[in-house]
Structures are given as C-alpha cells and as structure tokens.
Motif scaffolding. Structure first.
Motif, PDB file in Angstrom:
ATOM      1  N   ASN A  61       0.826  -1.212   0.000  1.00 13.11           N
ATOM      2  CA  ASN A  61       0.000   0.000   0.000  1.00 13.11           C
ATOM      3  C   ASN A  61       0.855   1.254   0.000  1.00 13.11           C
ATOM      4  N   MET A  62       1.908   1.255   0.834  1.00 12.35           N
ATOM      5  CA  MET A  62       2.768   2.435   0.902  1.00 12.35           C
ATOM      6  C   MET A  62       3.570   2.594  -0.383  1.00 12.35           C
ATOM      7  N   LEU A  63       4.086   1.480  -0.899  1.00  8.54           N
ATOM      8  CA  LEU A  63       4.850   1.552  -2.143  1.00  8.54           C
ATOM      9  C   LEU A  63       3.970   2.091  -3.268  1.00  8.54           C
ATOM     10  N   GLY A  64       2.734   1.612  -3.315  1.00  8.73           N
ATOM     11  CA  GLY A  64       1.810   2.065  -4.351  1.00  8.73           C
ATOM     12  C   GLY A  64       1.518   3.550  -4.203  1.00  8.73           C
ATOM     13  N   LEU A  65       1.294   3.968  -2.972  1.00 15.16           N
ATOM     14  CA  LEU A  65       0.964   5.367  -2.702  1.00 15.16           C
ATOM     15  C   LEU A  65       2.110   6.283  -3.124  1.00 15.16           C
ATOM     16  N   TYR A  66       3.312   5.969  -2.657  1.00 17.31           N
ATOM     17  CA  TYR A  66       4.444   6.840  -2.972  1.00 17.31           C
ATOM     18  C   TYR A  66       4.776   6.795  -4.453  1.00 17.31           C
ATOM     19  N   SER A  67       4.617   5.639  -5.057  1.00 11.91           N
ATOM     20  CA  SER A  67       4.907   5.526  -6.480  1.00 11.91           C
ATOM     21  C   SER A  67       3.938   6.380  -7.277  1.00 11.91           C
ATOM     22  N   MET A 115       6.644  10.212  -5.065  1.00 17.80           N
ATOM     23  CA  MET A 115       7.451  10.532  -3.883  1.00 17.80           C
ATOM     24  C   MET A 115       8.446   9.389  -3.716  1.00 17.80           C
ATOM     25  N   LEU A 116       9.417   9.373  -4.645  1.00 19.99           N
ATOM     26  CA  LEU A 116      10.289   8.213  -4.734  1.00 19.99           C
ATOM     27  C   LEU A 116      11.143   8.009  -3.483  1.00 19.99           C
ATOM     28  N   GLU A 117      11.734   9.095  -2.991  1.00 20.18           N
ATOM     29  CA  GLU A 117      12.635   8.948  -1.842  1.00 20.18           C
ATOM     30  C   GLU A 117      11.906   8.322  -0.648  1.00 20.18           C
ATOM     31  N   ASP A 118      10.656   8.764  -0.429  1.00 25.32           N
ATOM     32  CA  ASP A 118       9.887   8.185   0.677  1.00 25.32           C
ATOM     33  C   ASP A 118       9.603   6.714   0.432  1.00 25.32           C
ATOM     34  N   PRO A 139      -9.166  -4.786  -2.432  1.00 21.27           N
ATOM     35  CA  PRO A 139     -10.573  -4.522  -2.743  1.00 21.27           C
ATOM     36  C   PRO A 139     -10.755  -3.191  -3.477  1.00 21.27           C
ATOM     37  N   ALA A 140      -9.781  -2.298  -3.356  1.00 27.73           N
ATOM     38  CA  ALA A 140      -9.900  -1.008  -4.032  1.00 27.73           C
ATOM     39  C   ALA A 140      -9.409  -1.097  -5.473  1.00 27.73           C
ATOM     40  N   LYS A 141      -8.970  -2.288  -5.876  1.00 28.77           N
ATOM     41  CA  LYS A 141      -8.539  -2.541  -7.260  1.00 28.77           C
ATOM     42  C   LYS A 141      -7.439  -1.588  -7.721  1.00 28.77           C
ATOM     43  N   ILE A 142      -6.535  -1.289  -6.819  1.00 29.56           N
ATOM     44  CA  ILE A 142      -5.408  -0.428  -7.171  1.00 29.56           C
ATOM     45  C   ILE A 142      -4.382  -1.277  -7.917  1.00 29.56           C
ATOM     46  N   PRO A 143      -3.892  -0.803  -9.063  1.00 27.55           N
ATOM     47  CA  PRO A 143      -2.926  -1.611  -9.833  1.00 27.55           C
ATOM     48  C   PRO A 143      -1.570  -1.611  -9.149  1.00 27.55           C
ATOM     49  N   LEU A 144      -1.488  -2.292  -8.036  1.00 30.07           N
ATOM     50  CA  LEU A 144      -0.291  -2.206  -7.203  1.00 30.07           C
ATOM     51  C   LEU A 144       0.965  -2.693  -7.913  1.00 30.07           C
ATOM     52  N   VAL A 145       0.843  -3.760  -8.709  1.00 30.83           N
ATOM     53  CA  VAL A 145       2.062  -4.294  -9.329  1.00 30.83           C
ATOM     54  C   VAL A 145       2.692  -3.268 -10.271  1.00 30.83           C
ATOM     55  N   GLN A 146       1.852  -2.621 -11.098  1.00 29.37           N
ATOM     56  CA  GLN A 146       2.418  -1.608 -11.991  1.00 29.37           C
ATOM     57  C   GLN A 146       3.123  -0.526 -11.200  1.00 29.37           C
ATOM     58  N   LEU A 147       2.427  -0.025 -10.173  1.00 32.17           N
ATOM     59  CA  LEU A 147       2.981   1.078  -9.397  1.00 32.17           C
ATOM     60  C   LEU A 147       4.294   0.663  -8.738  1.00 32.17           C
ATOM     61  N   ILE A 148       4.298  -0.561  -8.181  1.00 29.44           N
ATOM     62  CA  ILE A 148       5.499  -1.000  -7.468  1.00 29.44           C
ATOM     63  C   ILE A 148       6.625  -1.284  -8.454  1.00 29.44           C
ATOM     64  N   ARG A 149       6.265  -1.819  -9.619  1.00 33.83           N
ATOM     65  CA  ARG A 149       7.299  -2.091 -10.613  1.00 33.83           C
ATOM     66  C   ARG A 149       8.022  -0.789 -10.984  1.00 33.83           C
ATOM     67  N   PHE A 150       7.251   0.283 -11.071  1.00 37.26           N
ATOM     68  CA  PHE A 150       7.854   1.569 -11.421  1.00 37.26           C
ATOM     69  C   PHE A 150       8.857   2.016 -10.361  1.00 37.26           C
ATOM     70  N   ILE A 151       8.422   1.987  -9.109  1.00 37.79           N
ATOM     71  CA  ILE A 151       9.317   2.497  -8.057  1.00 37.79           C
ATOM     72  C   ILE A 151      10.472   1.522  -7.821  1.00 37.79           C
ATOM     73  N   LYS A 152      10.216   0.239  -8.080  1.00 35.37           N
ATOM     74  CA  LYS A 152      11.284  -0.760  -7.966  1.00 35.37           C
ATOM     75  C   LYS A 152      12.381  -0.467  -8.987  1.00 35.37           C
ATOM     76  N   GLY A 153      11.940  -0.176 -10.211  1.00 35.16           N
ATOM     77  CA  GLY A 153      12.901   0.143 -11.265  1.00 35.16           C
ATOM     78  C   GLY A 153      13.762   1.336 -10.883  1.00 35.16           C
ATOM     79  N   LYS A 154      13.102   2.364 -10.331  1.00 36.56           N
ATOM     80  CA  LYS A 154      13.845   3.568  -9.939  1.00 36.56           C
ATOM     81  C   LYS A 154      14.846   3.248  -8.837  1.00 36.56           C
ATOM     82  N   LYS A 155      14.411   2.416  -7.896  1.00 35.77           N
ATOM     83  CA  LYS A 155      15.298   2.081  -6.782  1.00 35.77           C
ATOM     84  C   LYS A 155      16.494   1.278  -7.289  1.00 35.77           C
TER      85      LYS A 155
END
Ligand code: SF4
Ligand code: SF4
Lengths: 347, 437
Positions: free
Chosen positions: B379-385, B389-392, B412-428
């Motif tokens: 949830n946090m990774l998705g939110l920051y991504s 807010m990459l540094e956070d 349940p909120a159907k947030i595309p978490l994998v896409q969002l996390i993949r993005f911030i993962k790549g940056k990291k």
C-alpha cells in the motif's frame, strides 16, 4: 478452418493488453462495506426490540443524512461521487448505534452531517480521514448537547409501539451506576449508612450471574446498538469468518480490558460486557481507515485502546471510555504504522 | 505442512489436469526470437537462404548470460528480421519456412551421467541452449556455475506449479518422473550438491506419489507443500522447503541452493544424456476462451495462432490472451506471437471472467500487507509511487518485490499495485546501481 481464422482475427483487434495479475479477488470496497452492514443487522434488531420502533427512526435519519451529505460534499468538492461504495451507510449505522435511543432526531441528523462532511470528506474522503467519523461525531454531539446525549432509557423488551417510544423511564446505564457507587464510597465525607450499604450492594451485585446474562443479551440501559453483546458478537464473528476484520484488534482490545479489570480489582466480566466495548472493539476500532495496517501495529492499537478504556472508566470523569479511547488511538495510527513496518523477507 | 508467510489462494482452475501431453502438429513455419529472456541476445550464425535441420544451432550466445538458439524444424531460413516476441521486446527473429521433413541435425546419442564431469555437463547444457522453463527463462548453465566460494548443498526441483490453470509440470511429473529424477542427479552433479528435493503442492498428491515410487537415491526426497500462490517463487520455495531465507538482493545460491523447475530438469536430462537441444516444450493451452484445453508438446517458434487452432480455435468473446499463468503471465496483443522457451502456457480468457477494474481510494484494509510473501508494504509503495514521492517510497524496499501480484489480487480497491510498485522498484534499482559504481 476458414471460419475459425476469421474469428481469431476479429478477436485480435479487441484483445486487452494489461499487466498481471489478470485475475482478481472478487472483493471490492462495496462488498466489504456490505458485509459490515450485514454484520450490523443483529445489533439493529436488538435496539428495536429493547428500545422500540423509535430506534428505526434514529437509524434511518443517520443513514439518510450520511448518504446525502456524502453525495453533496463530493459534488461540492468536485471529486468523484462514490456513495455507491456504501461507506457512508456504514458510518450512518455506526453513528446511530452509539446514540441514546431517545436522542432527538435533529441531533442525530446533525451528527450524521458532522461525521460525513466534517470528519470524513473535509479530510479527503474515504481512506484519508484521521478519525473514525461516527465516533468523532458522537464526541462532538456529547460536547454540544450533553443532556440529550446522556439521557438513557431503560429497555422494555418487545414494546414495539408506533408512538415516540421515549415514554420509557430514564435510567442510568450500569456503568454510570457503578461509577457513582465507587465514587460515593471513595468520598469519606459521605456517611449515610443506608446509602453506603446500598452502594456496596451495587458493587457486590456485579458477581451476579443473572446480571451477566442480562448484560450479555442486552437488557440494560445504553446506546441504541451497543447493549446486546450477543448481537454484536454474532456480527463480529461473521466479519472474522469472512476475513473482513483482523482478529488482532478485537481480541487484544477486549482482552486488555478483561486483564486490567482483574489486575485493578474490578469485576472483569462486568467490565467487558457493559458499555460499548463490543461495538467499539468489533466495529469501530477495526475501521480500516483509522486503524493501523500492519499486523503488529494492530496488536499495539488494540492493547492501547483497552488500556485507555480502563483508565477512563476507573479514573476518568466519564463512566464509559470506549469512544474516547478509540479517538485518542486514531491520532496515533500514523506513528504506529511507521514504527511497525514488517521486516522484509531476506533481511 | 511446510510453507512460507503470506500468499493467496486464487481458484486453481486446473482443467487440463487429466489431459496427457500430446505432440502438436509440426508447424509449417516458425519464428524463433534470438532474445528470449533477461540477458543478452544470441548472435545469428545462419543467414537468409540457408537450409537448416531440426536441432541445428542458429543463434550463439556470446555473452555470459545468454543462451544458444536452435532451429526447431527442418527447412529454409526465410529471413532474419525484427519481430515481436511474447515478452514485449522487439528483437531479432529467425523466420524458418519448413519443408515438412523434420530431419535431425547431428546424431542423438545416449550416454550415462557417470561419464561426464561437472564442467562437461555445464557445457552440454550451454550447447543445448537450456533456459529455465518456468517463465523467466534464465539461462540454466549460468545458474549451475556458482562462484567457487559458494558451496551448494541442495538442489530443489520446483514442481509446485502454483499458477492457476497451468498443468504442464504436473503432466511431466506424472509422465516423465524418471526423466525428472535423472535431470535432478545431473544438476546435483554439476553443482556438487548432496541433497535433492522435489517440491510438489498438496493439490497434486498423485504427482508426489508417482515420483516417490520411482525415487532411488536416498538423499533425494519429495516434499509436499501447502497449496498456495506464489509457492513456486524461488525464495518462497527455499523458505518452505529448507526454512532458509535468501538474503535481500541475493540469489538462491547464496543460500546454498539451486532451484530448477520440473520441465527444466527434463530438458537438462535430454541435453546431457541424448544431446537434444531445447527445441520444444510442453505448454498448457487452457481458459474459458478455448474450445478444448490441452497439454501440448510444441516446437519453439510455433505461432500462438497455430497452437490455438489446434485446440479448436478461440471462442467469440475472448478478452485476453495471456502467455503464462493468470497471476504473472503477459497479456498479448497479437496471435502471431511465437511460443518461446519460457512459454509455460497460453490462456484465453473470456469477457465474463474480466475482473472489476474500477479503482478506488486505498481503504487501508491491510490485506496487501498480509499477503505479500516478501513482507513488504504494497500500500505504501503504491501510494508513494503514484505520487512520485520516490525517496519516501525507497524506504519500503521496493527492490525486494518479486512482482508476484498477490497484493493486487486481494486489493478490494482494485489499485494496480504491481504496476505502481514495478515503477518504483525500477527507480530504486537504478539508484542502487548508480551507487555501486
Ligand atoms: S509487493 Fe511485490 S512481492 Fe509483495 S505481494 Fe505485491 S507483487 Fe508480490
Ligand atoms: S489491499 Fe488495497 S485497499 Fe487494502 S491496504 Fe492494500 S492497497 Fe489499500
């Protein structure tokens, strides 16, 4: 063969390309809220059974006003209207359940508007509010209309009269009675021997199994939906079985009240069965938005809620502490979440 | 029962479980990408107009992390040109027009494991162009070259097949249990490991029984694991089988383990004992959009269209065609995509299977945290991504996400978490690489 070929070609232009996972759990925000509403139904019936048809008016007022204010606020704030997620309905029901059954309907209405417009939508709507909307609204109502908000009527089973229903005798809730008894005995200037005996008897009565049964089934004065622990427990179990709520919060919350009552020499059974503890533990403290998301955080949250309930009930100015304990803990949630980040695999 | 923390239980949908592996028709033409996995592209060693035979090398790996590519049919090289591969990279592909004869290049000889040294085994695996058949397709010979300071004591054969629908490994375990065990012995010998485990989920008791019945080596064991997704992810599997945790950003060999999937074990065995390069594989063709689901032995380079046709074609309202399983597979935009070495399945899903997609605010239910097998906070990774807010977000270890999709599955909120996390993962990961230099 030709036909098949055409078929796959026609389909090809419509193929959806998106990232995994391609299947998703059936749960949606709406379905989660619907389950909470279902779990709240038994407690609603107990309210109607014990306090009369007026309970329905209070519940309806709160629900309708909640939904309308959510709808209007979202239009005013220019955000997507999401009344269909049913979270406003849940807030409405919860608010009604923690009001006295005799509450004037206009007070209930103001409470609903306060909960949704002020506590929820001004903070950004579902997912962003800091305080549990129903509890925060109740706290505001208590401060604004203290008399209306503490006028409890005695339960009169099955008296479903279509009349107003406030004709019941006003009565103290069990917790108020006990608080008064302890206070009376603690004050050494009170010397009326008859009264002292009476107060002592009140406290001794707490060990009475019949009283426990009454408390458990809901034959006691109190807020509309909080009196029947039986009804609340069955709803709570439904939520636990359907994995809507995590066992951690209710178990630690109730467990802490139980243990600390014991340690502090008060009757533990009486303390967990009276007041809004079950309503708070199963339905308010487990509110997703205003409770921690991490497993460890939830344990801490539950224990601290329990501690505050004990502190307020035994040493504070109010007989009942569930509402305030949860509100206090709501404020600490961001900090709790921050300090309980799980240890990542492989560290 | 042994397992790991977290995970989800999507419906298993193993409809093709009882369909024995069929040999697919010989394709008339194939498109063989020279780049089928992470790592470097193979260099072509043939040119347009050349005649090639089945099993002949057409692409050679020059870099360390790369794998040879072989022709899967006999015929004429029509062209070598850019094309799309199912992993969405456009790269060079060798197009071969078949002549229908299917003549083998070189001889298939049979040998005994005892004959080969670990070095020779690795060479044979490299020559045969074997990559992991589970999906990611990492070159197998690279996996079997542990740095000399790392002692490998265990080889785990991954037979968990935790993705819904897929049944190709299950069929192999039933039909080719001996070959899998031979493959295991070869891999063990190549890395000098003492113990071998075959990990099977408890929804495939017959596969576990079958392998148990042919086990010979007393250092080998069948381990039955709880059915749970992503049981087959390497790190989770090692945790479940050996209770060892692979350290963050490290490989299984850092925990003294090599993991290979059941299909890979068979391919290794065929390469070492019979000199057969990796030119075909078993795939599961399944899903509500397919008339008859099958487990097919398909030549690499066969187009999805040909494979689907052999299974009766697509039904009308197909919504998605996926390479791999529904949890981690890749959806395709065309049916002219070739089957590659990492294709474990082709799924066609119809419109009525389409999940609710409407996104809502995160309601902080914490489900994603409960199911994340890496104990992250999706949830946090998705939110920051989503807020850049990459540094956070970096503080929440996005680099450890294995992209299993469990979080997005339960949200349940159907947030595309994998896409969002993949993005911030790549940056990291980018940042981490920069720091190292
Ligand atoms: S955060 Fe990554 S590892 Fe965790 S559940 Fe989501 S996709 Fe899987
Ligand atoms: S599962 Fe979805 S809604 Fe629930 S906490 Fe995670 S991101 Fe938020």
């Amino acid at each position: 063969m030709e036909v098949k070929n055409n078929n796959s070609e026609a389909i090809e232009h419509k193929l959806d390309v998106s990232v995994s996972p391609h299947i998703k759990d059936k749960a949606t925000v709406q379905k989660v809220m619907l389950d909470v509403i279902i779990a709240l139904i038994p407690a609603g019936f107990s309210g109607i059974y014990f306090f009369g048809i007026r309970s329905i008016y209070v519940i309806l007022t709160c629900v309708i006003m909640s939904v309308i204010s959510e709808w209007i606020m979202q239009i005013i704030m220019g955000v997507e209207v999401t009344v269909d997620d049913l979270s406003a309905v849940v807030t409405g029901i919860l608010l009604a359940y923690c009001l006295p059954p005799s509450v004037p309907l206009w007070v209930a209405g103001i409470g609903a508007v306060t909960a949704i417009a002020l506590v929820k939508n001004l903070f950004g709507g579902l997912g962003y509010n800091i305080f549990n909307p129903a509890l925060a609204a109740r706290a505001i109502l208590v401060a604004s209309w203290p008399v209306a908000m503490t006028l409890y009527i005695a339960p009169k089973m099955g008296s479903i009269s279509l009349l107003d229903g406030i004709d019941g005798i006003t009565s103290a809730t069990p917790l108020t009675l006990i608080k008064e008894s302890y206070n009376y005995l603690a004050d050494t200037t009170n010397l009326d021997p008859e009264k002292i005996v009476q107060m002592k008897r009140n406290i001794l009565d707490l060990g009475n199994k019949d009283l426990w049964l009454n408390l458990f089934t809901g034959v006691k004065g109190g807020s509309l939906g909080e009196t029947s622990n039986l009804a609340l427990l069955s709803g709570g179990c439904y939520l636990l079985i359907k994995k809507i709520i995590d066992w951690r919060v209710p178990v630690t919350f109730i467990g802490t009240v139980l243990i600390f009552s014991l340690v502090l020499g008060r009757n533990p059974v009486f303390n967990i069965l009276s007041g809004g503890l079950f309503l708070g533990a199963f339905f308010m403290a487990t509110d997703y938005v205003t409770s921690p998301v991490t497993p460890v955080g939830r344990l801490i949250f539950g224990v601290c809620c329990g501690l505050f309930v004990v502190l307020i009930r035994f040493y504070g100015g109010y007989p009942e502490g569930v509402c305030y304990s949860i509100l206090i803990m709501n404020m600490l949630v961001p900090a709790i979440d921050k300090f309980t980040i799980p240890k990542t695999f492989g560290y | 029962m042994q397992t790991f923390r977290g995970g989800v239980h999507p419906p298993q949908s193993k409809y093709t479980k009882d369909k024995p592996v069929e040999k697919a028709r010989l394709p008339k033409k194939v498109v063989i990408p020279l780049h089928q996995h992470a790592g470097c592209q193979a260099e072509p060693v043939v040119s347009a107009g050349d005649m090639v035979k089945t099993g002949q090398k057409i692409g050679e790996s020059k870099a360390f992390i790369s794998a040879n590519v072989h022709s899967s049919i006999t015929g004429r090289i029509e062209s070598i040109k850019k094309g799309v591969s199912p992993i969405m990279r456009d790269g060079w592909c060798v197009n071969i027009e078949g002549d229908g004869t299917d003549e083998w290049f070189g001889s298939k000889e049979t040998a005994d494991v005892g004959k080969f040294s670990p070095e020779e085994i690795r060479q044979k695996i490299k020559d045969a162009g074997i990559v992991g058949l589970g999906g990611a397709g990492f070159p197998t010979h690279v996996k079997l070259c542990p740095p000399c300071d790392k002692k490998i004591d265990t080889v785990i054969i991954n037979g968990s097949e935790c993705e819904p629908y897929l049944t190709c490994d299950y069929r192999l375990m039933i039909e080719k249990s001996n070959e899998i065990l031979e493959g295991l012995e070869i891999i063990k010998k190549a890395v000098g490991a003492e113990y071998g485990y075959i990990a099977v989920e408890d929804n495939k008791p017959d596969a576990a029984e079958k392998i148990k019945s042919v086990l010979k080596n007393k250092n080998d064991k069948v381990i039955v694991l709880k059915t749970k997704y992503p049981q087959g992810a390497e790190k989770q599997l090692i945790k479940a089988v050996l209770n060892r945790e692979v350290p963050s950003c490290k490989l299984p060999l850092d925990a003294g383990v090599v993991v290979d999937n059941a299909g890979t074990a068979v391919a290794v065995r065929n390469a070492v004992l019979e000199n057969i390069p990796l030119i075909e594989r078993v795939i599961t063709v399944c899903g509500s959009g397919i008339s008859t689901g099958k487990n097919l032995l398909v030549r690499i380079g066969t187009s999805f269209r040909d494979v689907l046709e052999e299974c009766g074609g697509l039904k009308k309202d197909v919504w998605k065609v996926i390479m791999g399983g529904p949890m981690m597979g890749l959806s395709q935009f065309s049916l002219d995509i070739p089957v590659i070495k990492g294709t474990s399945g082709i799924l066609a899903m119809t419109l009525d299977e389409r999940p609710v997609l409407q996104e809502r605010n995160c309601i902080r239910c914490g489900r994603c945290i409960g199911v994340c097998p890496m104990s992250l906070m999706p949830n946090m990774l998705g939110l920051y991504s989503s807020r850049f807010m990459l540094e956070d977000g970096f503080k929440y270890n996005p680099q450890d996400c294995i992209e299993c999709g469990s979080c997005a599955y339960v949200c349940p909120a159907k947030i595309p978490l994998v896409q969002l996390i993949r993005f911030i993962k790549g940056k990291k990961l980018e940042q981490m690489r920069k720091c190292k230099i």
